[in-house]
Structures are given as structure tokens and as C-alpha cells.
Design a protein around this motif. Structure first.
Motif, PDB file in Angstrom:
ATOM      1  N   ILE A 177      68.854  -0.820  20.399  1.00  0.00           N
ATOM      2  CA  ILE A 177      69.894   0.063  20.760  1.00  0.00           C
ATOM      3  C   ILE A 177      71.211   0.282  20.496  1.00  0.00           C
ATOM      4  O   ILE A 177      71.647   0.987  20.151  1.00  0.00           O
ATOM      5  CB  ILE A 177      69.877   0.315  21.672  1.00  0.00           C
ATOM      6  N   LYS A 178      71.957  -0.986  20.121  1.00  0.00           N
ATOM      7  CA  LYS A 178      73.405  -1.502  20.387  1.00  0.00           C
ATOM      8  C   LYS A 178      73.217  -0.718  18.461  1.00  0.00           C
ATOM      9  O   LYS A 178      74.873  -0.524  18.379  1.00  0.00           O
ATOM     10  CB  LYS A 178      74.082  -2.336  20.137  1.00  0.00           C
TER      11      LYS A 178
ATOM     12  N   ARG B 218      81.840 -11.340  33.787  1.00  0.00           N
ATOM     13  CA  ARG B 218      81.701 -10.544  33.122  1.00  0.00           C
ATOM     14  C   ARG B 218      80.662  -9.633  32.442  1.00  0.00           C
ATOM     15  O   ARG B 218      80.660  -8.598  31.780  1.00  0.00           O
ATOM     16  CB  ARG B 218      82.328 -11.304  31.745  1.00  0.00           C
ATOM     17  N   ILE B 219      79.652 -10.659  32.482  1.00  0.00           N
ATOM     18  CA  ILE B 219      77.814 -10.084  32.263  1.00  0.00           C
ATOM     19  C   ILE B 219      78.048  -8.841  33.170  1.00  0.00           C
ATOM     20  O   ILE B 219      77.643  -7.559  32.830  1.00  0.00           O
ATOM     21  CB  ILE B 219      77.050 -10.715  32.404  1.00  0.00           C
ATOM     22  N   ALA B 220      78.082  -8.641  34.671  1.00  0.00           N
ATOM     23  CA  ALA B 220      78.151  -7.635  35.401  1.00  0.00           C
ATOM     24  C   ALA B 220      78.852  -6.195  35.523  1.00  0.00           C
ATOM     25  O   ALA B 220      78.879  -5.513  35.065  1.00  0.00           O
ATOM     26  CB  ALA B 220      78.644  -8.475  36.687  1.00  0.00           C
ATOM     27  N   ILE B 221      80.408  -6.852  34.987  1.00  0.00           N
ATOM     28  CA  ILE B 221      81.443  -6.185  34.476  1.00  0.00           C
ATOM     29  C   ILE B 221      80.667  -5.663  33.108  1.00  0.00           C
ATOM     30  O   ILE B 221      80.974  -3.919  33.306  1.00  0.00           O
ATOM     31  CB  ILE B 221      82.629  -6.587  33.597  1.00  0.00           C
ATOM     32  N   ALA B 222      79.818  -5.546  31.914  1.00  0.00           N
ATOM     33  CA  ALA B 222      79.519  -5.446  30.636  1.00  0.00           C
ATOM     34  C   ALA B 222      79.040  -4.119  30.970  1.00  0.00           C
ATOM     35  O   ALA B 222      78.232  -3.220  31.196  1.00  0.00           O
ATOM     36  CB  ALA B 222      79.783  -6.278  29.686  1.00  0.00           C
TER      37      ALA B 222
ATOM     38  N   TYR C 137      69.777  11.876  30.866  1.00  0.00           N
ATOM     39  CA  TYR C 137      69.954  10.550  28.704  1.00  0.00           C
ATOM     40  C   TYR C 137      70.477   9.543  28.682  1.00  0.00           C
ATOM     41  O   TYR C 137      70.681   8.250  28.317  1.00  0.00           O
ATOM     42  CB  TYR C 137      70.219  11.541  28.122  1.00  0.00           C
ATOM     43  N   GLY C 138      71.658  10.131  29.489  1.00  0.00           N
ATOM     44  CA  GLY C 138      72.615   8.939  29.560  1.00  0.00           C
ATOM     45  C   GLY C 138      72.627   7.688  30.321  1.00  0.00           C
ATOM     46  O   GLY C 138      72.622   6.393  29.946  1.00  0.00           O
ATOM     47  N   LEU C 139      71.906   7.701  31.521  1.00  0.00           N
ATOM     48  CA  LEU C 139      71.780   6.840  32.643  1.00  0.00           C
ATOM     49  C   LEU C 139      70.841   6.361  31.383  1.00  0.00           C
ATOM     50  O   LEU C 139      70.247   4.583  31.658  1.00  0.00           O
ATOM     51  CB  LEU C 139      70.677   7.338  33.835  1.00  0.00           C
TER      52      LEU C 139
ATOM     53  N   THR D 228      70.560   2.042  30.977  1.00  0.00           N
ATOM     54  CA  THR D 228      69.789   0.830  31.313  1.00  0.00           C
ATOM     55  C   THR D 228      69.197   0.349  29.902  1.00  0.00           C
ATOM     56  O   THR D 228      69.075  -1.086  30.139  1.00  0.00           O
ATOM     57  CB  THR D 228      68.656   2.031  31.577  1.00  0.00           C
ATOM     58  N   VAL D 229      68.753   0.727  28.459  1.00  0.00           N
ATOM     59  CA  VAL D 229      68.500   0.463  27.739  1.00  0.00           C
ATOM     60  C   VAL D 229      69.290  -0.506  26.134  1.00  0.00           C
ATOM     61  O   VAL D 229      68.654  -2.005  26.680  1.00  0.00           O
ATOM     62  CB  VAL D 229      68.294   1.110  26.276  1.00  0.00           C
ATOM     63  N   MET D 230      70.456  -0.202  27.032  1.00  0.00           N
ATOM     64  CA  MET D 230      71.619  -1.125  26.617  1.00  0.00           C
ATOM     65  C   MET D 230      72.074  -2.398  27.258  1.00  0.00           C
ATOM     66  O   MET D 230      71.994  -3.840  26.693  1.00  0.00           O
ATOM     67  CB  MET D 230      72.830  -0.289  26.721  1.00  0.00           C
ATOM     68  N   ILE D 231      71.630  -2.329  28.939  1.00  0.00           N
ATOM     69  CA  ILE D 231      71.385  -3.721  29.900  1.00  0.00           C
ATOM     70  C   ILE D 231      70.334  -4.266  29.392  1.00  0.00           C
ATOM     71  O   ILE D 231      70.560  -5.443  28.916  1.00  0.00           O
ATOM     72  CB  ILE D 231      71.993  -2.932  30.616  1.00  0.00           C
ATOM     73  N   LEU D 232      69.009  -4.169  29.087  1.00  0.00           N
ATOM     74  CA  LEU D 232      68.349  -4.498  29.127  1.00  0.00           C
ATOM     75  C   LEU D 232      68.425  -5.490  27.129  1.00  0.00           C
ATOM     76  O   LEU D 232      67.723  -6.036  27.390  1.00  0.00           O
ATOM     77  CB  LEU D 232      66.430  -3.528  28.670  1.00  0.00           C
ATOM     78  N   THR D 233      68.889  -4.513  26.845  1.00  0.00           N
ATOM     79  CA  THR D 233      68.742  -5.263  25.491  1.00  0.00           C
ATOM     80  C   THR D 233      69.829  -6.458  25.248  1.00  0.00           C
ATOM     81  O   THR D 233      69.674  -7.262  24.652  1.00  0.00           O
ATOM     82  CB  THR D 233      69.516  -4.265  23.591  1.00  0.00           C
ATOM     83  N   ASP D 234      71.196  -6.199  26.042  1.00  0.00           N
ATOM     84  CA  ASP D 234      71.748  -7.392  26.115  1.00  0.00           C
ATOM     85  C   ASP D 234      71.109  -8.558  26.441  1.00  0.00           C
ATOM     86  O   ASP D 234      71.294  -9.646  26.243  1.00  0.00           O
ATOM     87  CB  ASP D 234      73.285  -6.899  26.862  1.00  0.00           C
ATOM     88  N   ALA D 235      70.164  -8.217  27.965  1.00  0.00           N
ATOM     89  CA  ALA D 235      69.348  -9.474  28.822  1.00  0.00           C
ATOM     90  C   ALA D 235      68.448 -10.467  27.992  1.00  0.00           C
ATOM     91  O   ALA D 235      68.448 -11.653  27.544  1.00  0.00           O
ATOM     92  CB  ALA D 235      69.233  -8.772  29.265  1.00  0.00           C
TER      93      ALA D 235
END
Length: 408
Positions: free
Chosen positions: A282-283, A318-322, A346-348, A352-359
Motif C-alpha cells: 500500500i505504501k 518513533r513507530i508510535a509517532i509514525a 476509507y481514510g481510517l 490501518t493498512v499502512m500501519i500493518l504494512t510498516d509492521a
């Protein structure tokens, strides 16, 4: 006068071709007729905002005067020799610059039957340009203000209604420079190519998916939706695919028109789409989809929010900030599209998908041997990302609102 929606009416392209001829001839002789380009843009703005959109045209004039004075005032303040670095003045300038857009966006919440008198076609994209100008002035990248050049940048008619969103310094670099004949022939060839691809996307593929296919599938999905509690069916999946294809081809086609006409005028407006459905996460998708908008949100909202949080040590991680930055970023993006629940969801969803992708990327980095990276896994990543994006577009379409709430 005939009111013409940009890139929607064949007559618009006829007028466009006639108006472009002197610009093309001048460029071939390595001359830029700036006075004619100004007159040309003015005439097309009149065509766009004439007739039933006259009120929008008046709003555009008032908006332009306000934003020009505001930007001029801030640039003059910021470039003073001493005492010109107050954060409060910068924040005030940004708030004032977005105030007309905020009024337009939130008026429907209080009076759904009457849109704001301040609204006009393209107010969002003009506001993004103004905010970018103010922020780059704050950063010291813009040190002078030329009102005529700023007006050319702000009201550049090929991109006025829906982008792409250019940056002032990049635009002025092209505007001040007259390309050689050989260089212009390259731009002309690319411009015509982009316009032709735009016709294929918007008037053939976009028409097929959006006008011929989508309404029929939606009817079937609505009928099937009455037969079960959640309204889930294969026809709903069809709506998801058809709408996603329509959204891409219609918008990408429009953007290609804007970019192509810009190239013909000697301005290399940035491309807006770069094979977004070939993204492997997604990124990557947001680096390919509506790129000028996503980069604007990244540079002027996400990065500045993250920098502020780190500088003031609001959170230790910094992960929480991102992650919080993703929520803020995509929540604002969703609300910008509209105040209805499905735009916000849609935005949320994307946050969520961006956060999961980073993880997931952090996990893969720590365990490189857990999942091999090869052609098969890359293809599967593209397929998975494609379906995640299409599902988000189904949310964005508002069809679920109609399916779940409109008929129950």
C-alpha cells in the motif's frame, strides 16, 4: 457563451485546439507569448465559469484576490531582514489560506440544500498550491513574490479543476524558460501522446466501466442485497471491480489531458499516475496513485506532523509517532473528500493498512529467511494489494451506504 466542463465536452477540445495553435507556433520559433497565454487562460476560465456557474466564477475572483494578498503579505513579512520568523504568523497564514476551503467543505453539514457561496470548481487544488507556497516560503525556499507569475501558477487553466498539483518553483522554472525547438518538439510529441492516451482512458475505458457496466451491476447488487442481511453477493464484488476500474480510467484520463495540454504549452506538469495497480504494497500504491496529491499530503501534513511530534517529544516511540501520523494524514484526506461516514472509514482503512504494512516490513527485516522474495511472492503481493485497494474504493464509492442504509 457556452458553459464547458473541462475535458468533458468535444466542443471544449475544439476550442482548445484553436486556442493552442498560436502557442504551438510561437514555441516552434522558440518564443513564449506570455501575454497571449494569459489571455488564453482567461478566456477558458470564462468558458468554464460562464452561464450557470457565474456565481462560482465570482467566488473564484474573490478567492484569488484574497489568497494573492495573503501570500504576498506573508512572503513580504518572511523575507524581512529581521524578526521575520515567528511561528504564530506562519500558522495564522496557513489557517487563513485554508479557511475558504474549510467553509466550503463543512457548509453542507449545516445546510445540505445550499452549497457555500464561496465554493467553485477547483478550490481544493488552488488551496493546496497556496499552502505549498506559504510553507516553502517559511522554509526559505521562496524568497520573492511576483504577482503575475503567482497568478499564472495559481490559475494555470489545464490543471485548475482537478490537478495535478504543481509546485511553484518547478512551475516557474518552466515558465521562465523557453525550450529549444528540438526540446519543444519532444514536449509536443509527449503532450499529444498523453492526450491520446487520455481519450482512450476517459472516453472509452472509463465510459465502458462507468456508464455501460457499473450501473447494471449496481442494480443487480441492490436486488441481491435484499436477500441477505449484509447484502453480500458476487454482484457486490463486481461493483467493487467495475467502480475501481472506472475511478482509475476516468481520473487518470483527466489527468493525462491536463498533463498533455501543459506539455503542449511548454510546462512539464508532473504525471499523476504511474501504474498504481502494479504496486506490491500500500505504501508503493500511494507513491503511484494521484501522486501529486499524495506527495503534497506527505510533505505538508505527514512529515511536518511527525517532525513536530519528535521535536517536542510528545511520544517516545518513533513507530508510535509514525502510526499516529498515518491516522492523522488519512483521516484528513478522508474528510477532505467529504464528511460522510464512508469517506472517513476509507481514510481510517488506509491508515490501518499502512500501519500493518510498516509492521510487516519491520518483521520481514528481522526475519529475512521466513518468506523468500521471488517472482511468485511479488506477484502475490501485487494481487493482494490490488484487492485491498479495490475494497477501499468500494468503501469510497458510497455504494455500501446505499446498499445497507438506503433501502432498509
Amino acid at each position: 457563451m457556452i458553459n464547458l466542463q473541462p475535458y468533458e465536452n468535444p466542443m471544449y477540445f475544439g476550442y482548445l485546439l484553436i486556442g493552442l495553435l498560436p502557442i504551438i507556433i510561437g514555441m516552434l520559433y522558440e518564443k513564449r507569448f506570455r501575454w497571449y497565454e494569459t489571455l488564453f487562460s482567461f478566456c477558458f476560465l470564462v468558458l468554464i465559469f460562464d452561464g450557470p456557474k457565474l456565481g462560482q466564477g465570482i467566488a473564484l475572483i474573490g478567492y484569488t484576490i484574497f489568497e494573492v494578498l495573503l501570500t504576498w503579505g506573508y512572503v513580504r513579512y518572511r523575507t524581512r531582514p529581521k524578526g521575520a520568523n515567528k511561528t504564530s504568523i506562519f500558522v495564522l497564514a496557513v489557517i487563513l489560506s485554508i479557511a475558504p476551503l474549510v467553509v466550503v467543505k463543512f457548509t453542507p453539514l449545516f445546510d445540505p440544500q445550499h452549497p457555500s457561496i464561496f465554493g467553485f470548481l477547483g478550490i481544493s487544488y488552488l488551496t493546496f498550491k497556496v499552502v505549498g507556497m506559504i510553507m516553502e516560503t517559511r522554509d526559505g525556499m521562496i524568497k520573492e513574490f511576483n504577482i503575475l507569475k503567482f497568478l499564472q501558477f495559481l490559475l494555470f487553466f489545464p490543471t485548475i479543476s482537478s490537478g495535478p498539483i504543481d509546485r511553484y518553483r518547478r512551475f516557474i522554472k518552466d515558465y521562465d524558460r523557453v525550450p529549444t525547438k528540438e526540446k519543444y518538439l519532444e514536449l509536443l510529441e509527449k503532450g499529444v501522446h498523453y492526450v491520446m492516451i487520455g481519450f482512450l482512458y476517459k472516453f472509452i475505458l472509463g465510459y465502458f466501466f462507468g456508464t455501460l457496466l457499473l450501473p447494471n451491476i449496481e442494480k443487480i447488487a441492490l436486488i441481491n442485497g435484499h436477500s441477505n442481511v449484509l447484502g453480500l453477493s458476487w454482484s457486490l464484488v463486481g461493483v467493487m471491480y467495475a467502480y475501481s476500474m472506472y475511478l482509475f480510467f476516468d481520473f487518470a484520463g483527466y489527468s493525462l489531458f491536463a498533463v498533455g495540454i501543459s506539455y503542449i504549452m511548454g510546462i512539464q506538469t508532473p504525471i499523476n499516475f504511474n501504474k498504481p495497480f502494479a504496486s506490491w504494497n500500500i505504501k508503493e500504491f500511494w507513491n503511484r496513485w494521484h501522486m501529486t496529491l499524495s506527495f503534497w499530503f506527505r510533505d505538508y501534513i505527514y512529515m511536518r506532523f511527525v517532525f513536530f511530534m519528535i521535536k517536542h517529544k510528545v511520544l517516545k516511540s518513533r513507530i508510535a509517532i509514525a502510526n499516529l501520523g498515518y491516522v492523522v494524514l488519512f483521516l484528513i484526506m478522508g474528510i477532505w473528500h467529504g464528511e460522510t461516514w464512508y469517506y472517513i472509514v476509507y481514510g481510517l482503512f488506509h491508515a490501518t493498512v499502512m500501519i500493518l504494512t510498516d509492521a510487516w516490513l519491520r518483521f520481514k527485516k528481522k526475519h529475512p529467511d521466513l518468506l523468500p522474495s521471488n517472482r511468485f511472492t511479488k506477484v502475490m503481493s501485487v494481487v493482494l494489494t490490488f484487492h485491498v485497494v479495490c475494497f477501499s474504493f468500494l468503501i469510497f464509492s458510497g455504494f455500501l451506504d446505499k446498499l445497507w442504509f438506503g433501502f432498509r
